[in-house]
Design an enzyme around this catalytic site. Structure first.
Site, PDB file in Angstrom:
ATOM      1  N   SER A  47       3.089   3.988  -4.930  1.00  0.00           N
ATOM      2  CA  SER A  47       2.127   3.537  -3.924  1.00  0.00           C
ATOM      3  C   SER A  47       1.588   4.704  -3.109  1.00  0.00           C
ATOM      4  O   SER A  47       2.314   5.637  -2.788  1.00  0.00           O
ATOM      5  CB  SER A  47       2.799   2.534  -2.989  1.00  0.00           C
ATOM      6  OG  SER A  47       2.002   2.344  -1.837  1.00  0.00           O
ATOM      7  N   GLN A  73      -1.027   5.225  -7.520  1.00  0.00           N
ATOM      8  CA  GLN A  73      -2.036   4.319  -6.936  1.00  0.00           C
ATOM      9  C   GLN A  73      -2.673   4.971  -5.732  1.00  0.00           C
ATOM     10  O   GLN A  73      -1.973   5.452  -4.831  1.00  0.00           O
ATOM     11  CB  GLN A  73      -1.383   2.992  -6.543  1.00  0.00           C
ATOM     12  CG  GLN A  73      -2.317   2.043  -5.807  1.00  0.00           C
ATOM     13  CD  GLN A  73      -2.158   2.115  -4.299  1.00  0.00           C
ATOM     14  OE1 GLN A  73      -1.037   2.233  -3.811  1.00  0.00           O
ATOM     15  NE2 GLN A  73      -3.259   2.058  -3.558  1.00  0.00           N
ATOM     16  N   TYR A 101      -5.358   4.798  -2.391  1.00  0.00           N
ATOM     17  CA  TYR A 101      -6.309   4.194  -1.459  1.00  0.00           C
ATOM     18  C   TYR A 101      -7.307   5.288  -1.136  1.00  0.00           C
ATOM     19  O   TYR A 101      -6.906   6.375  -0.705  1.00  0.00           O
ATOM     20  CB  TYR A 101      -5.616   3.720  -0.181  1.00  0.00           C
ATOM     21  CG  TYR A 101      -4.844   2.439  -0.328  1.00  0.00           C
ATOM     22  CD1 TYR A 101      -5.401   1.340  -0.972  1.00  0.00           C
ATOM     23  CD2 TYR A 101      -3.551   2.310   0.188  1.00  0.00           C
ATOM     24  CE1 TYR A 101      -4.702   0.151  -1.103  1.00  0.00           C
ATOM     25  CE2 TYR A 101      -2.843   1.121   0.061  1.00  0.00           C
ATOM     26  CZ  TYR A 101      -3.427   0.054  -0.584  1.00  0.00           C
ATOM     27  OH  TYR A 101      -2.729  -1.119  -0.716  1.00  0.00           O
ATOM     28  N   THR A 140      -6.936   1.224  -5.911  1.00  0.00           N
ATOM     29  CA  THR A 140      -6.939  -0.135  -5.360  1.00  0.00           C
ATOM     30  C   THR A 140      -8.192  -0.341  -4.520  1.00  0.00           C
ATOM     31  O   THR A 140      -8.431   0.387  -3.555  1.00  0.00           O
ATOM     32  CB  THR A 140      -5.664  -0.366  -4.538  1.00  0.00           C
ATOM     33  OG1 THR A 140      -4.555  -0.209  -5.423  1.00  0.00           O
ATOM     34  CG2 THR A 140      -5.628  -1.766  -3.942  1.00  0.00           C
ATOM     35  N   ARG A 177      -3.192 -10.879   8.423  1.00  0.00           N
ATOM     36  CA  ARG A 177      -1.845 -11.288   7.991  1.00  0.00           C
ATOM     37  C   ARG A 177      -1.043 -11.838   9.169  1.00  0.00           C
ATOM     38  O   ARG A 177      -0.378 -11.077   9.891  1.00  0.00           O
ATOM     39  CB  ARG A 177      -1.119 -10.107   7.361  1.00  0.00           C
ATOM     40  CG  ARG A 177      -1.855  -9.573   6.141  1.00  0.00           C
ATOM     41  CD  ARG A 177      -1.110  -8.428   5.480  1.00  0.00           C
ATOM     42  NE  ARG A 177      -1.904  -7.873   4.398  1.00  0.00           N
ATOM     43  CZ  ARG A 177      -1.678  -6.689   3.844  1.00  0.00           C
ATOM     44  NH1 ARG A 177      -0.670  -5.943   4.260  1.00  0.00           N
ATOM     45  NH2 ARG A 177      -2.432  -6.258   2.860  1.00  0.00           N
ATOM     46  N   LYS A 197      -7.986  -1.445  -9.595  1.00  0.00           N
ATOM     47  CA  LYS A 197      -7.092  -2.570  -9.233  1.00  0.00           C
ATOM     48  C   LYS A 197      -7.768  -3.459  -8.199  1.00  0.00           C
ATOM     49  O   LYS A 197      -8.306  -2.969  -7.209  1.00  0.00           O
ATOM     50  CB  LYS A 197      -5.781  -2.021  -8.669  1.00  0.00           C
ATOM     51  CG  LYS A 197      -4.789  -3.092  -8.219  1.00  0.00           C
ATOM     52  CD  LYS A 197      -3.423  -2.476  -7.899  1.00  0.00           C
ATOM     53  CE  LYS A 197      -2.365  -3.496  -7.550  1.00  0.00           C
ATOM     54  NZ  LYS A 197      -2.321  -3.849  -6.142  1.00  0.00           N
ATOM     55  N   HIS A 225      -3.829  -8.723  -4.857  1.00  0.00           N
ATOM     56  CA  HIS A 225      -2.911  -8.050  -3.930  1.00  0.00           C
ATOM     57  C   HIS A 225      -1.809  -9.018  -3.480  1.00  0.00           C
ATOM     58  O   HIS A 225      -1.333  -8.972  -2.349  1.00  0.00           O
ATOM     59  CB  HIS A 225      -3.699  -7.529  -2.723  1.00  0.00           C
ATOM     60  CG  HIS A 225      -3.191  -6.227  -2.175  1.00  0.00           C
ATOM     61  ND1 HIS A 225      -3.773  -5.016  -2.436  1.00  0.00           N
ATOM     62  CD2 HIS A 225      -2.152  -5.937  -1.357  1.00  0.00           C
ATOM     63  CE1 HIS A 225      -3.127  -4.046  -1.801  1.00  0.00           C
ATOM     64  NE2 HIS A 225      -2.124  -4.585  -1.144  1.00  0.00           N
ATOM     65  N   ASP A 274      -1.526  -8.835 -12.202  1.00  0.00           N
ATOM     66  CA  ASP A 274      -0.412  -9.138 -11.279  1.00  0.00           C
ATOM     67  C   ASP A 274      -0.789 -10.244 -10.323  1.00  0.00           C
ATOM     68  O   ASP A 274      -1.870 -10.833 -10.429  1.00  0.00           O
ATOM     69  CB  ASP A 274       0.091  -7.879 -10.536  1.00  0.00           C
ATOM     70  CG  ASP A 274      -0.805  -7.402  -9.401  1.00  0.00           C
ATOM     71  OD1 ASP A 274      -1.569  -8.199  -8.817  1.00  0.00           O
ATOM     72  OD2 ASP A 274      -0.719  -6.194  -9.081  1.00  0.00           O
ATOM     73  N   SER A 275       0.123 -10.537  -9.426  1.00  0.00           N
ATOM     74  CA  SER A 275       0.021 -11.571  -8.390  1.00  0.00           C
ATOM     75  C   SER A 275       0.596 -12.907  -8.874  1.00  0.00           C
ATOM     76  O   SER A 275      -0.116 -13.745  -9.439  1.00  0.00           O
ATOM     77  CB  SER A 275      -1.414 -11.750  -7.885  1.00  0.00           C
ATOM     78  OG  SER A 275      -1.892 -10.512  -7.356  1.00  0.00           O
ATOM     79  N   GLY A 276       1.880 -13.041  -8.703  1.00  0.00           N
ATOM     80  CA  GLY A 276       2.543 -14.309  -8.996  1.00  0.00           C
ATOM     81  C   GLY A 276       3.537 -14.280 -10.144  1.00  0.00           C
ATOM     82  O   GLY A 276       4.165 -15.302 -10.433  1.00  0.00           O
ATOM     83  N   ILE A 277       3.700 -13.138 -10.804  1.00  0.00           N
ATOM     84  CA  ILE A 277       4.634 -13.074 -11.937  1.00  0.00           C
ATOM     85  C   ILE A 277       6.077 -13.201 -11.426  1.00  0.00           C
ATOM     86  O   ILE A 277       6.549 -12.359 -10.655  1.00  0.00           O
ATOM     87  CB  ILE A 277       4.470 -11.735 -12.703  1.00  0.00           C
ATOM     88  CG1 ILE A 277       3.087 -11.629 -13.366  1.00  0.00           C
ATOM     89  CG2 ILE A 277       5.602 -11.539 -13.720  1.00  0.00           C
ATOM     90  CD1 ILE A 277       2.880 -12.481 -14.594  1.00  0.00           C
TER      91      ILE A 277
HETATM   92  C1  FNR Z   1       1.709  -4.657  -2.029  1.00  0.00           C
HETATM   93  N1  FNR Z   1       0.669  -4.321  -2.881  1.00  0.00           N
HETATM   94  C2  FNR Z   1       0.148  -3.052  -2.865  1.00  0.00           C
HETATM   95  N2  FNR Z   1      -0.850  -2.718  -3.725  1.00  0.00           N
HETATM   96  C3  FNR Z   1      -1.350  -1.466  -3.742  1.00  0.00           C
HETATM   97  O1  FNR Z   1      -2.256  -1.184  -4.521  1.00  0.00           O
HETATM   98  N3  FNR Z   1      -0.837  -0.515  -2.904  1.00  0.00           N
HETATM   99  C4  FNR Z   1       0.159  -0.776  -2.028  1.00  0.00           C
HETATM  100  O2  FNR Z   1       0.614   0.105  -1.299  1.00  0.00           O
HETATM  101  C5  FNR Z   1       0.656  -2.097  -1.966  1.00  0.00           C
HETATM  102  N4  FNR Z   1       1.623  -2.435  -1.084  1.00  0.00           N
HETATM  103  C6  FNR Z   1       2.173  -3.691  -1.093  1.00  0.00           C
HETATM  104  C7  FNR Z   1       3.210  -4.004  -0.230  1.00  0.00           C
HETATM  105  C8  FNR Z   1       3.819  -5.246  -0.299  1.00  0.00           C
HETATM  106  C9  FNR Z   1       4.953  -5.550   0.621  1.00  0.00           C
HETATM  107  C10 FNR Z   1       3.381  -6.191  -1.253  1.00  0.00           C
HETATM  108  C11 FNR Z   1       4.062  -7.538  -1.387  1.00  0.00           C
HETATM  109  C12 FNR Z   1       2.337  -5.899  -2.086  1.00  0.00           C
HETATM  110  C13 FNR Z   1       0.182  -5.298  -3.885  1.00  0.00           C
HETATM  111  C14 FNR Z   1       0.990  -5.191  -5.182  1.00  0.00           C
HETATM  112  O3  FNR Z   1       0.665  -4.022  -5.872  1.00  0.00           O
HETATM  113  C15 FNR Z   1       0.703  -6.392  -6.108  1.00  0.00           C
HETATM  114  O4  FNR Z   1      -0.673  -6.518  -6.310  1.00  0.00           O
HETATM  115  C16 FNR Z   1       1.270  -7.689  -5.558  1.00  0.00           C
HETATM  116  O5  FNR Z   1       2.564  -7.472  -5.051  1.00  0.00           O
HETATM  117  C17 FNR Z   1       1.314  -8.760  -6.618  1.00  0.00           C
HETATM  118  O6  FNR Z   1       1.697  -9.993  -6.075  1.00  0.00           O
HETATM  119  P1  FNR Z   1       3.207 -10.571  -6.244  1.00  0.00           P
HETATM  120  O7  FNR Z   1       3.445 -10.819  -7.703  1.00  0.00           O
HETATM  121  O8  FNR Z   1       4.113  -9.530  -5.689  1.00  0.00           O
HETATM  122  O9  FNR Z   1       3.217 -11.824  -5.437  1.00  0.00           O
END
Ligand code: FNR
Length: 419
Positions: free
Chosen positions: A123, A145, A147, A173, A182, A289, A313, A344-347
């Protein structure tokens, strides 16, 4: 695959797994192990969390239809991704501020990922620098990854460092140019970055260190009343900044780092026209992403991107946004196999991964479950969870009549809506 044996045999001596083999139960357990702030940060989503829920619900709208008598005695979970053979279709999604779950944070996850042969996407908001995590992982696969910062020079520096420490690909991302609304974090008035957490990629960077010494061009932070909590925040910032604690405290550098980070961390003005900048500054494959619309996938292809990650995300950005599993089939049709689609998201299980692969994903990223496992049982917990995901997919695949990932196709699914 000996995962079941690894669990059942120690069971005869009364030894149980460290973390639940049901990834969806890890959240419940993590709530007991983590501080309120850490749990809120990891578990929370945007707004009323409807997208967070929908990400999960979307999986129930597809059912696997197993086929029998198809010799599945030898199974292969391997895939090819970005020109390399991978032992499974899993990756670890980038998750920032892992120190909230465990002090060893990214280092522990990196070791677990390396041991299980699963690529780890570092990250941009990691708790340890990419160089440190890469050193823990040796030759094991790693991505970075990004930003996209307001400072092009800093972005270029991150890209260079990612190449230098052996990252195989860049994941940019695009869905977090602004931080989502949030409520769980807002209600606790807690943002980890303000305590100097999750900014390790920045504080070790020589370009960032130079930028810190330039005058702040952003809005001045509102004055906060001095309290024991604000003093504690100063101490935490100083403890996290590289170098001596007292030096950081008295020089004010740690606080300046946090301020500079807040000022430049992201650039909401970026557009498609600027993607060539990344190309000019890295020879790594670039994956976008946060893609949820087929037209954006087409644009990524037109601009010569090397892949996309279908992601919302984890429901943390736009509440009410489409779930990723709903978005996937149309995106897959638009891409037509011309670049890899990560998902991703929900696996939360092997069956979820199976469904995503059947609907057009080439690989799937595990997110929150590994962060929860880290909070519950550190590196060993993460390792167990990753081994469980692989074993679960292997068995689901075999029992559905598929001997390899290529055989997981749309024909293996039935839509609940189709009746
Ligand atoms: C993230 N995610 C995320 N994505 C990214 O590109 N950079 C980041 O630093 C972060 N940080 C981050 C922190 C936390 C606490 C969470 C839960 C998520 C998003 C992450 O890469 C991914 O897209 C999601 O976690 C997918 O959803 P599920 O499967 O975890 O629910």
């Amino acid at each position: 695959m000996n995962r079941q044996k690894d669990i059942y045999l120690p069971g005869t001596a009364g030894i149980r797994p460290l973390v639940s083999t049901r990834a969806d139960r890890l959240e419940e357990k993590a709530r007991e192990c983590l501080s309120d702030e850490a749990f809120a940060y990891i578990a929370g989503g945007a707004g009323l969390e409807r997208t967070l829920e929908r990400n999960r619900a979307a999986f129930d709208r597809w059912q696997i239809v197993p086929r029998v008598l198809r010799d599945v005695s030898v199974r292969d979970l391997g895939i090819e991704l970005l020109g390399k053979k991978r032992s499974s279709p899993y990756l670890l999604a980038p998750i920032g501020v892992l120190e909230m779950a465990h002090p060893e944070a990214d280092l522990a996850v990196g070791r677990a990922a390396a041991a299980e042969g699963i690529p780890f996407v570092f990250s941009n908001q990691a708790s340890f620098s990419m160089e440190k995590v890469a050193a823990e992982m040796g030759d094991a696969p790693k991505f970075f990854q990004l930003y996209w910062s307001k400072s092009d020079e800093l972005t270029a520096s991150f890209l260079q460092r990612a190449e230098n420490c052996g990252c195989e690909a860049l994941v940019v991302t695009l869905d977090t140019t602004l931080l989502g609304w949030r409520p769980r974090d807002l209600d606790l008035a807690f943002l980890p970055f303000l305590q100097g957490k999750g900014i390790a990629q920045y504080t070790v960077d020589t370009v960032f260190q130079r930028l810190m010494d330039e005058p702040n061009t952003g809005e001045r932070a509102a004055k906060t009343p001095v309290s024991w909590k604000s003093v504690r925040t100063l101490f935490q910032q100083a403890r996290r900044y590289p170098g001596s604690f007292w030096g950081n405290l008295f020089s004010g550098r740690a606080m300046r780092a946090v301020r500079k980070f807040v000022e430049i961390y992201s650039r909401p003005s970026i557009t498609w026209e600027e993607l060539p900048f990344l190309r000019q500054h890295t020879r790594l494959p670039i994956l976008l992403k946060g893609v949820l619309h087929p037209d954006d996938a087409r644009k990524a292809l037109d601009l010569g991107m090397n892949g996309i990650v279908v992601s919302n995300h984890g429901g943390r950005q736009v509440d009410g946004a489409i779930s990723t599993l709903e978005a996937l089939p149309e995106i897959s049709a638009a891409v037509g196999g011309r670049m890899p689609i990560l998902f991703d998201s929900g696996i939360r299980s092997g069956a979820d991964a199976f469904k995503a692969l059947a609907l057009g994903a080439d690989a799937v990223c595990i997110g929150r479950p590994y962060a929860y496992a880290l909070g519950i049982a550190g590196e060993k917990g993460v390792r167990e969870t990753l081994a469980n995901f692989k074993a679960d997919l292997d068995l689901t695949m075999g029992l559905a009549g598929c001997a390899n990932i290529g055989e997981i196709t749309r024909e293996r699914l039935k839509s609940a809506e189709a009746g």
